[in-house]
Motif scaffolding. Structure first.
Motif, PDB file in Angstrom:
ATOM      1  N   LYS A 282      90.973  82.952  57.132  1.00  0.00           N
ATOM      2  CA  LYS A 282      90.235  84.049  57.775  1.00  0.00           C
ATOM      3  C   LYS A 282      90.291  85.300  56.895  1.00  0.00           C
ATOM      4  O   LYS A 282      91.361  85.698  56.442  1.00  0.00           O
TER       5      LYS A 282
ATOM      6  N   GLU B 162      83.847  88.066  58.363  1.00  0.00           N
ATOM      7  CA  GLU B 162      83.445  87.219  59.483  1.00  0.00           C
ATOM      8  C   GLU B 162      82.203  87.728  60.214  1.00  0.00           C
ATOM      9  O   GLU B 162      81.728  87.066  61.130  1.00  0.00           O
ATOM     10  N   ASN B 163      81.676  88.861  59.782  1.00  0.00           N
ATOM     11  CA  ASN B 163      80.375  89.290  60.307  1.00  0.00           C
ATOM     12  C   ASN B 163      79.239  88.862  59.377  1.00  0.00           C
ATOM     13  O   ASN B 163      78.077  89.192  59.612  1.00  0.00           O
TER      14      ASN B 163
ATOM     15  N   CYS C  33      78.921  82.872  57.846  1.00  0.00           N
ATOM     16  CA  CYS C  33      80.298  82.543  58.195  1.00  0.00           C
ATOM     17  C   CYS C  33      80.378  81.955  59.603  1.00  0.00           C
ATOM     18  O   CYS C  33      80.241  82.678  60.595  1.00  0.00           O
TER      19      CYS C  33
ATOM     20  N   GLY D 166      83.200  80.521  60.604  1.00  0.00           N
ATOM     21  CA  GLY D 166      84.537  80.976  60.956  1.00  0.00           C
ATOM     22  C   GLY D 166      85.472  79.829  61.302  1.00  0.00           C
ATOM     23  O   GLY D 166      85.255  78.672  60.925  1.00  0.00           O
TER      24      GLY D 166
ATOM     25  N   ARG E 213      76.568  79.601  64.211  1.00  0.00           N
ATOM     26  CA  ARG E 213      77.520  80.718  64.254  1.00  0.00           C
ATOM     27  C   ARG E 213      77.461  81.423  65.609  1.00  0.00           C
ATOM     28  O   ARG E 213      78.491  81.697  66.246  1.00  0.00           O
TER      29      ARG E 213
ATOM     30  N   ARG F  83      80.402  81.106  69.096  1.00  0.00           N
ATOM     31  CA  ARG F  83      80.981  82.360  69.587  1.00  0.00           C
ATOM     32  C   ARG F  83      80.593  82.606  71.042  1.00  0.00           C
ATOM     33  O   ARG F  83      81.435  83.014  71.851  1.00  0.00           O
TER      34      ARG F  83
ATOM     35  N   ARG G  12      87.854  95.412  68.545  1.00  0.00           N
ATOM     36  CA  ARG G  12      87.066  95.470  67.311  1.00  0.00           C
ATOM     37  C   ARG G  12      86.349  96.806  67.173  1.00  0.00           C
ATOM     38  O   ARG G  12      86.152  97.302  66.045  1.00  0.00           O
TER      39      ARG G  12
ATOM     40  N   ARG H 280      89.772  83.835  66.610  1.00  0.00           N
ATOM     41  CA  ARG H 280      88.381  83.419  66.415  1.00  0.00           C
ATOM     42  C   ARG H 280      87.373  84.548  66.636  1.00  0.00           C
ATOM     43  O   ARG H 280      86.472  84.732  65.814  1.00  0.00           O
TER      44      ARG H 280
ATOM     45  N   GLU I 272      86.835  89.713  64.699  1.00  0.00           N
ATOM     46  CA  GLU I 272      86.335  89.465  63.349  1.00  0.00           C
ATOM     47  C   GLU I 272      87.205  90.126  62.290  1.00  0.00           C
ATOM     48  O   GLU I 272      87.541  91.298  62.383  1.00  0.00           O
TER      49      GLU I 272
ATOM     50  N   HIS J 173      87.478  91.218  58.380  1.00  0.00           N
ATOM     51  CA  HIS J 173      86.511  91.589  57.344  1.00  0.00           C
ATOM     52  C   HIS J 173      87.086  91.590  55.932  1.00  0.00           C
ATOM     53  O   HIS J 173      86.322  91.633  54.961  1.00  0.00           O
TER      54      HIS J 173
END
Length: 562
Positions: free
Chosen positions: A248, A253-254, A258, A260, A355, A359, A377, A400, A403, A405
């Motif tokens: 990770k 992750e944005n 990705c 993830g 993706r 989520r 976040r 998970r 996120e 970065h």
């Protein structure tokens, strides 16, 4: 002449000199009659800061967290016998995570090794115990060789596959007067670029013909500082990127490509069945992350790893590349840029859809805790280091949906042991004092190393602890209920965590709703002092769907014929 000038050069001075030459700035541990000469040598040198933990287990976790967050060597000093034994469990965690760590431990006087005479702190076979917990364990057998042995231990700890190395020093050797031998500054070992950069043409042919490529990124990408190369390769190929939990942050992750840490989700499994190429980079393919190796992978599999033994260990590779991930990926990118590679827009849309789907599916299970994810976040800085102990909320969404970065801002218990999160977070904050460090923990595991709260306060470290209190082992409750329809040994009496935290010099509050959590998290972030938010899970309410453990966990524990 002062006392420091009067002292002769000793084995302990040689050890400290090597640590300083290796660039060590911080060491964690507990002083003892079996390591006191080393502590005194550190004091006299004055270069290395000593952080005094409240237990050897916590000290190792601190060195571990420091190493993961900074990319530097972690150093921990413990005593003999029981002290070394207390360190063993945390060394297993560092081994499981591939963390470069040097563990210095005392030993009984050399004349009493293996005699069973009952010398204080004696252990029947301490070296074997340490070897079972580490990448390697060695004993200093000649005081005059201390510098060379320390240097070799550091080199081994840093060399891929990195891991903890224990060095035992008998107590009589620690004070032995020896010659002061000069030493050049130690550098971390470097891989031969010439070897690492050779990419066989058949590898490029397999990459070039792929139309549905997937990259599986692991902790080896982060260890090799290869995140930029990984992202560039993904963008050149239009590849979907799955990450292991250790991976990770290897790609933001944005990023739209990705997927993830969702490899074991059914939608991801189906996506992998239809992929025509997998490029795995520094991935261990752990059992709990692959449904015990039931996640399918394409027949065409290019595996990149610095450890040659990792190739074909869990999944067969059609082509294996052994070397530093950064060099390997850079060489592949260079060759790709010479070719005409155009990602298919329709495939990129499939990746984005997957993706979003995984989520969204997970968010539906959270109930009132979705507000926690969103709030964290939104409030926390992009480079916040999120440390996760083994607890329901960390397993479900902390690993998970929060996120990540940047590399080295996601730390979790690779070996699955509870209670190591607090000291690991302390070590991470010690190494990155300008960053925000947040720990997610459950009440059961948190009690294991709770005394280390005082260490955080003593160092005035502004860690934020988010403690999910459900008066028990929540993960095991759910697994037992699913497997047996009953529960045993999972209910715990919680202390008043707010009063306890305040007694340990933390600002603390108990909350019972998402709104309260968001408000208190803002205050804790701005306070920059040791802080704890206790989440009353009964007041917040249950998740929309109970967490049943890793995929297949309940089935694994049901009675069956072997």
């Amino acid at each position: 002449m002062n006392i420091i000038e009067e002292l002769e050069f000793t084995t302990s001075d040689s050890i400290v000199k090597e640590l300083v030459h290796a660039g060590v700035e911080v060491a964690f541990g507990i002083v003892s009659i079996h390591n006191m000469p080393i502590y005194d040598a550190i004091l006299r040198d004055g270069t290395i800061k000593l952080v005094c933990s409240r237990g050897e287990s916590g000290a190792v976790n601190m060195a571990d967290g420091y190493a993961r967050a900074t990319g530097k060597l972690g150093v921990v000093i413990t005593s003999t016998g029981t002290g070394a034994g207390n360190a063993a469990g945390s060394l297993v965690e560092a081994w499981a995570a591939g963390v470069p760590l040097l563990h210095l431990t005392g030993e009984v006087a050399s004349a009493y090794l293996g005699t069973g005479k009952g010398y204080i702190h004696e252990c029947k076979d301490q070296l074997a115990m340490m070897d079972g917990a580490c990448k390697n364990a060695v004993r200093l057998r000649n005081p005059s060789q201390a510098g060379a042995v320390v240097r070799q231990a550091i080199t081994e700890a840093l060399t891929a596959p990195a891991g903890p190395v224990t060095l035992e020093i008998p107590i009589d050797y620690q004070s032995a007067i020896i010659d002061d031998l000069s030493a050049d500054k130690l550098q971390a070992p470097e891989f031969e670029t010439k070897t690492a950069a050779i990419i066989p043409e058949r590898v490029m042919e397999q990459i070039a013909k792929a139309r549905r490529p997937v990259i599986w990124s692991g902790g080896g990408v982060i260890s090799a500082n290869a995140s930029q190369e990984l992202q560039k390769l993904a963008e050149l190929l239009g590849a979907a990127v799955i990450t292991s939990q250790s991976g990770k942050g290897s790609i933001p992750e944005n990023h739209e490509q990705c997927i993830g840490h969702f490899a074991a989700y059914e939608q991801t499994k189906e996506f992998l069945r239809n992929a025509d190429l997998l490029i795995s980079v520094g991935v261990r393919f752990r059992g709990n992350e692959t449904s015990n190796w039931k996640v399918p992978v394409p027949k065409a599999h290019i595996a990149i790893d610095a450890d040659w033994q990792a190739i074909n260990r869990n999944y067969k590779a059609t082509l294996g590349l052994v070397g530093d991930a950064k060099d390997m990926l850079a060489a592949i990118i260079h060759k790709l840029e010479e070719k005409s590679v155009h990602p298919a827009p329709s495939y990129l849309q499939e990746v984005l859809t997957l993706r979003d789907e995984v989520r969204a599916q997970l968010r539906l299970t959270l109930g009132p805790y979705e507000q926690f994810v969103v709030g964290m976040r939104e409030i926390l800085p992009q480079d916040t280091i999120l440390v996760r102990d083994v607890t329901v909320q960390a397993n479900v969404w902390g690993s998970r949906l929060f996120e990540i970065h940047e590399p080295r801002t996601s730390i979790h218990a690779s070996g699955g042991g509870i209670g190591q999160g607090l000291p690991t977070a302390i070590g991470a904050q010690m190494g990155c004092q300008d960053k925000t460090v947040v720990l997610m923990a459950g009440d059961g595991g948190f009690m294991v190393n709770i005394g280390e709260m005082v260490t955080a306060a003593e160092e005035n470290l502004p860690i934020i602890i988010v403690l999910f209190d459900d008066s028990g082992y929540g993960v095991l409750r759910n697994i037992q209920s699913a497997a047996y329809g009953r529960q045993v040994a999972v209910d715990l009496l919680s202390p008043d965590f707010v009063q306890l935290a305040e007694a340990m010099h933390f600002a603390a509050v108990r909350i019972g709703s998402g709104d309260e959590f968001v408000s208190e998290l803002k205050k804790a972030k701005e306070r920059r002092k040791p802080s704890m938010i206790v989440v009353d899970m009964e007041a917040v309410g249950p998740m929309a769907k109970p967490f049943g453990g890793p995929p297949g966990a309940a089935e694994a524990f049901k009675p069956k014929k072997l």
